[in-house]
Design a protein around this motif. Structure first.
Motif, PDB file in Angstrom:
ATOM      1  N   LYS A  19      -6.515  -9.537 -15.188  1.00  0.00           N
ATOM      2  CA  LYS A  19      -7.535 -10.468 -14.721  1.00  0.00           C
ATOM      3  C   LYS A  19      -7.788 -10.229 -13.251  1.00  0.00           C
ATOM      4  O   LYS A  19      -6.927  -9.801 -12.504  1.00  0.00           O
ATOM      5  CB  LYS A  19      -7.087 -11.914 -14.963  1.00  0.00           C
ATOM      6  CG  LYS A  19      -7.345 -12.366 -16.395  1.00  0.00           C
ATOM      7  CD  LYS A  19      -8.837 -12.631 -16.626  1.00  0.00           C
ATOM      8  CE  LYS A  19      -9.226 -12.451 -18.077  1.00  0.00           C
ATOM      9  NZ  LYS A  19     -10.261 -11.448 -18.306  1.00  0.00           N
ATOM     10  N   ARG A  20      -9.013 -10.540 -12.862  1.00  0.00           N
ATOM     11  CA  ARG A  20      -9.382 -10.428 -11.451  1.00  0.00           C
ATOM     12  C   ARG A  20      -8.535 -11.336 -10.593  1.00  0.00           C
ATOM     13  O   ARG A  20      -8.212 -12.438 -10.995  1.00  0.00           O
ATOM     14  CB  ARG A  20     -10.826 -10.890 -11.298  1.00  0.00           C
ATOM     15  CG  ARG A  20     -11.792  -9.794 -11.123  1.00  0.00           C
ATOM     16  CD  ARG A  20     -13.147 -10.398 -11.156  1.00  0.00           C
ATOM     17  NE  ARG A  20     -13.632 -10.573  -9.787  1.00  0.00           N
ATOM     18  CZ  ARG A  20     -14.791 -11.150  -9.516  1.00  0.00           C
ATOM     19  NH1 ARG A  20     -15.505 -11.661 -10.483  1.00  0.00           N
ATOM     20  NH2 ARG A  20     -15.199 -11.257  -8.292  1.00  0.00           N
ATOM     21  N   LYS A  21      -8.218 -10.842  -9.395  1.00  0.00           N
ATOM     22  CA  LYS A  21      -7.448 -11.684  -8.469  1.00  0.00           C
ATOM     23  C   LYS A  21      -8.374 -12.663  -7.772  1.00  0.00           C
ATOM     24  O   LYS A  21      -9.472 -12.303  -7.429  1.00  0.00           O
ATOM     25  CB  LYS A  21      -6.770 -10.801  -7.429  1.00  0.00           C
ATOM     26  CG  LYS A  21      -5.504 -10.225  -7.996  1.00  0.00           C
ATOM     27  CD  LYS A  21      -4.883  -9.220  -7.025  1.00  0.00           C
ATOM     28  CE  LYS A  21      -3.987  -8.259  -7.773  1.00  0.00           C
ATOM     29  NZ  LYS A  21      -3.906  -6.988  -7.110  1.00  0.00           N
ATOM     30  N   ALA A  55       0.834  -1.209   0.000  1.00  0.00           N
ATOM     31  CA  ALA A  55       0.000   0.000   0.000  1.00  0.00           C
ATOM     32  C   ALA A  55       0.865   1.254   0.000  1.00  0.00           C
ATOM     33  O   ALA A  55       1.966   1.255   0.542  1.00  0.00           O
ATOM     34  CB  ALA A  55      -0.908   0.007   1.213  1.00  0.00           C
ATOM     35  N   PHE A  74      -8.263  14.294 -10.030  1.00  0.00           N
ATOM     36  CA  PHE A  74      -8.340  13.245  -9.022  1.00  0.00           C
ATOM     37  C   PHE A  74      -9.789  13.012  -8.598  1.00  0.00           C
ATOM     38  O   PHE A  74     -10.389  11.995  -8.941  1.00  0.00           O
ATOM     39  CB  PHE A  74      -7.448  13.610  -7.826  1.00  0.00           C
ATOM     40  CG  PHE A  74      -7.283  12.508  -6.835  1.00  0.00           C
ATOM     41  CD1 PHE A  74      -6.577  11.351  -7.156  1.00  0.00           C
ATOM     42  CD2 PHE A  74      -7.851  12.603  -5.568  1.00  0.00           C
ATOM     43  CE1 PHE A  74      -6.446  10.318  -6.244  1.00  0.00           C
ATOM     44  CE2 PHE A  74      -7.714  11.572  -4.646  1.00  0.00           C
ATOM     45  CZ  PHE A  74      -7.008  10.431  -4.990  1.00  0.00           C
ATOM     46  N   ARG A 131      -9.165   5.988 -15.982  1.00  0.00           N
ATOM     47  CA  ARG A 131      -7.884   5.294 -15.853  1.00  0.00           C
ATOM     48  C   ARG A 131      -8.025   3.998 -15.068  1.00  0.00           C
ATOM     49  O   ARG A 131      -7.337   3.029 -15.326  1.00  0.00           O
ATOM     50  CB  ARG A 131      -6.845   6.215 -15.193  1.00  0.00           C
ATOM     51  CG  ARG A 131      -6.365   7.287 -16.157  1.00  0.00           C
ATOM     52  CD  ARG A 131      -5.365   8.208 -15.541  1.00  0.00           C
ATOM     53  NE  ARG A 131      -4.085   7.582 -15.281  1.00  0.00           N
ATOM     54  CZ  ARG A 131      -2.967   8.242 -14.985  1.00  0.00           C
ATOM     55  NH1 ARG A 131      -2.992   9.551 -14.913  1.00  0.00           N
ATOM     56  NH2 ARG A 131      -1.851   7.611 -14.771  1.00  0.00           N
ATOM     57  N   ILE A 132      -8.922   3.974 -14.078  1.00  0.00           N
ATOM     58  CA  ILE A 132      -9.124   2.789 -13.250  1.00  0.00           C
ATOM     59  C   ILE A 132      -9.966   1.734 -13.963  1.00  0.00           C
ATOM     60  O   ILE A 132      -9.681   0.546 -13.881  1.00  0.00           O
ATOM     61  CB  ILE A 132      -9.821   3.166 -11.913  1.00  0.00           C
ATOM     62  CG1 ILE A 132      -8.989   4.166 -11.122  1.00  0.00           C
ATOM     63  CG2 ILE A 132     -10.135   1.940 -11.086  1.00  0.00           C
ATOM     64  CD1 ILE A 132      -7.574   3.789 -10.865  1.00  0.00           C
ATOM     65  N   GLU A 133     -10.993   2.189 -14.666  1.00  0.00           N
ATOM     66  CA  GLU A 133     -11.896   1.265 -15.352  1.00  0.00           C
ATOM     67  C   GLU A 133     -11.161   0.310 -16.264  1.00  0.00           C
ATOM     68  O   GLU A 133     -11.480  -0.870 -16.341  1.00  0.00           O
ATOM     69  CB  GLU A 133     -12.871   2.059 -16.231  1.00  0.00           C
ATOM     70  CG  GLU A 133     -14.265   2.103 -15.701  1.00  0.00           C
ATOM     71  CD  GLU A 133     -15.147   2.990 -16.541  1.00  0.00           C
ATOM     72  OE1 GLU A 133     -15.139   2.836 -17.776  1.00  0.00           O
ATOM     73  OE2 GLU A 133     -15.827   3.851 -15.947  1.00  0.00           O
ATOM     74  N   LEU A 162      -9.803  10.046 -13.366  1.00  0.00           N
ATOM     75  CA  LEU A 162      -9.390   8.930 -12.506  1.00  0.00           C
ATOM     76  C   LEU A 162     -10.232   7.692 -12.809  1.00  0.00           C
ATOM     77  O   LEU A 162      -9.710   6.585 -12.951  1.00  0.00           O
ATOM     78  CB  LEU A 162      -9.511   9.320 -11.033  1.00  0.00           C
ATOM     79  CG  LEU A 162      -9.172   8.227 -10.014  1.00  0.00           C
ATOM     80  CD1 LEU A 162      -7.728   7.751 -10.156  1.00  0.00           C
ATOM     81  CD2 LEU A 162      -9.414   8.712  -8.582  1.00  0.00           C
ATOM     82  N   ARG A 163     -11.546   7.875 -12.928  1.00  0.00           N
ATOM     83  CA  ARG A 163     -12.430   6.733 -13.200  1.00  0.00           C
ATOM     84  C   ARG A 163     -12.057   6.037 -14.491  1.00  0.00           C
ATOM     85  O   ARG A 163     -12.014   4.800 -14.553  1.00  0.00           O
ATOM     86  CB  ARG A 163     -13.892   7.183 -13.262  1.00  0.00           C
ATOM     87  CG  ARG A 163     -14.556   7.126 -11.894  1.00  0.00           C
ATOM     88  CD  ARG A 163     -16.016   7.352 -12.028  1.00  0.00           C
ATOM     89  NE  ARG A 163     -16.207   8.606 -12.779  1.00  0.00           N
ATOM     90  CZ  ARG A 163     -17.252   9.383 -12.671  1.00  0.00           C
ATOM     91  NH1 ARG A 163     -18.233   9.055 -11.887  1.00  0.00           N
ATOM     92  NH2 ARG A 163     -17.354  10.495 -13.359  1.00  0.00           N
ATOM     93  N   PRO A 212     -14.734  10.175  -7.258  1.00  0.00           N
ATOM     94  CA  PRO A 212     -13.594  10.217  -8.186  1.00  0.00           C
ATOM     95  C   PRO A 212     -13.940  11.003  -9.439  1.00  0.00           C
ATOM     96  O   PRO A 212     -15.076  10.949  -9.922  1.00  0.00           O
ATOM     97  CB  PRO A 212     -13.334   8.748  -8.516  1.00  0.00           C
ATOM     98  CG  PRO A 212     -14.523   7.993  -8.066  1.00  0.00           C
ATOM     99  CD  PRO A 212     -15.221   8.808  -7.028  1.00  0.00           C
ATOM    100  N   TYR A 246      -8.502  -0.969 -15.935  1.00  0.00           N
ATOM    101  CA  TYR A 246      -7.764  -1.997 -15.199  1.00  0.00           C
ATOM    102  C   TYR A 246      -8.413  -3.365 -15.376  1.00  0.00           C
ATOM    103  O   TYR A 246      -7.738  -4.362 -15.574  1.00  0.00           O
ATOM    104  CB  TYR A 246      -7.690  -1.636 -13.712  1.00  0.00           C
ATOM    105  CG  TYR A 246      -6.968  -2.678 -12.913  1.00  0.00           C
ATOM    106  CD1 TYR A 246      -5.578  -2.681 -12.859  1.00  0.00           C
ATOM    107  CD2 TYR A 246      -7.668  -3.677 -12.247  1.00  0.00           C
ATOM    108  CE1 TYR A 246      -4.907  -3.662 -12.163  1.00  0.00           C
ATOM    109  CE2 TYR A 246      -6.997  -4.658 -11.541  1.00  0.00           C
ATOM    110  CZ  TYR A 246      -5.617  -4.642 -11.500  1.00  0.00           C
ATOM    111  OH  TYR A 246      -4.961  -5.615 -10.818  1.00  0.00           O
ATOM    112  N   ALA A 247      -9.740  -3.413 -15.346  1.00  0.00           N
ATOM    113  CA  ALA A 247     -10.458  -4.687 -15.459  1.00  0.00           C
ATOM    114  C   ALA A 247     -10.246  -5.325 -16.824  1.00  0.00           C
ATOM    115  O   ALA A 247     -10.294  -6.542 -16.967  1.00  0.00           O
ATOM    116  CB  ALA A 247     -11.952  -4.458 -15.228  1.00  0.00           C
TER     117      ALA A 247
END
Lengths: 101, 100
Positions: free
Chosen positions: A99-101, A2, A49, A90-92, A87-88, A83, A94-95
């Motif tokens: 792959k999901r953990k 973190a 942000f 850039r994060i979206e 930011l949203r 958010p 990610y999926a």
């Protein structure tokens, strides 16, 4: 791992060349000034942000989950984070790239 | 309060750094935060709060203009959980009663 205040301060030391003490104080002030703004009842908007918003909640009935006893939840002011679009977006993605953990 | 006002507030309370240095610092802090979330890692600031990602499964939606059904893909959204100190300070500042 973190991201913590220490890690952020380290980033300021590495990237901007602030000395360790300046870097530590900068990180401290950054979060403290946001807290002070919110404490004064101001919304805090950080473009790129997101926004820290305040909401006033009225008293509502609640329950102690352990005992099941009814107790009122007092009126309060709470902070929420919304958010920003940047930011949203850039994060979206990610999926889609991981792959999901 | 917006970013430029935050920078001014920080500047008012210290003497060592130029306004330019403070601007760069704020920018660098926010970049680090965004890049951390982008890597799907958490941000944990004691007394302030933590940021993490929440998963949203794919769902069916509609194009509001045409009414046509569309599949919205799974995604992650940033989530903030205020820390204890922030929660308490904001609540007192509002003149609201504290629970405990």
């Amino acid at each position: 791992m973190a991201l913590t205040k220490a890690a952020i301060a380290n980033g300021l030391y590495n990237e901007l060349g602030l000395n360790k003490r300046e870097a530590k104080e900068m990180v401290e002030s950054f979060f403290e000034e946001i807290r002070l703004g919110l404490e004064k009842g101001e919304q805090v908007k950080l473009s790129g942000f997101g926004n820290f918003d305040l909401h006033d909640k009225q008293e509502r009935p609640g329950r102690n989950p352990k005992t099941g006893k009814e107790i009122p939840i007092s009126a309060r002011r709470v902070v929420t984070f919304r958010p920003g679009q940047k930011l949203r977006t850039r994060i979206e993605s990610y999926a889609r790239t991981n792959k999901r953990k | 309060m917006i970013k430029s006002e935050l920078i001014d507030e920080i500047a008012l309370k210290q003497t060592q750094l130029s306004i330019k240095d403070i601007e760069l610092s704020v920018k660098t802090i926010l970049t680090q935060m965004v890049e951390t979330l982008e890597k799907s890692e958490r941000i944990e600031i004691r007394g302030f709060g933590s940021f993490s990602l929440h998963y949203r499964p794919a769902r069916k939606g509609r194009n509001p203009k045409t009414g046509e059904p569309v599949v919205l893909p799974e995604k992650y959204v940033p989530h903030f959980k205020p820390g204890k100190e922030l929660r308490e300070r904001v609540n007192i500042g509002g003149g609201y009663t504290r629970t405990k």
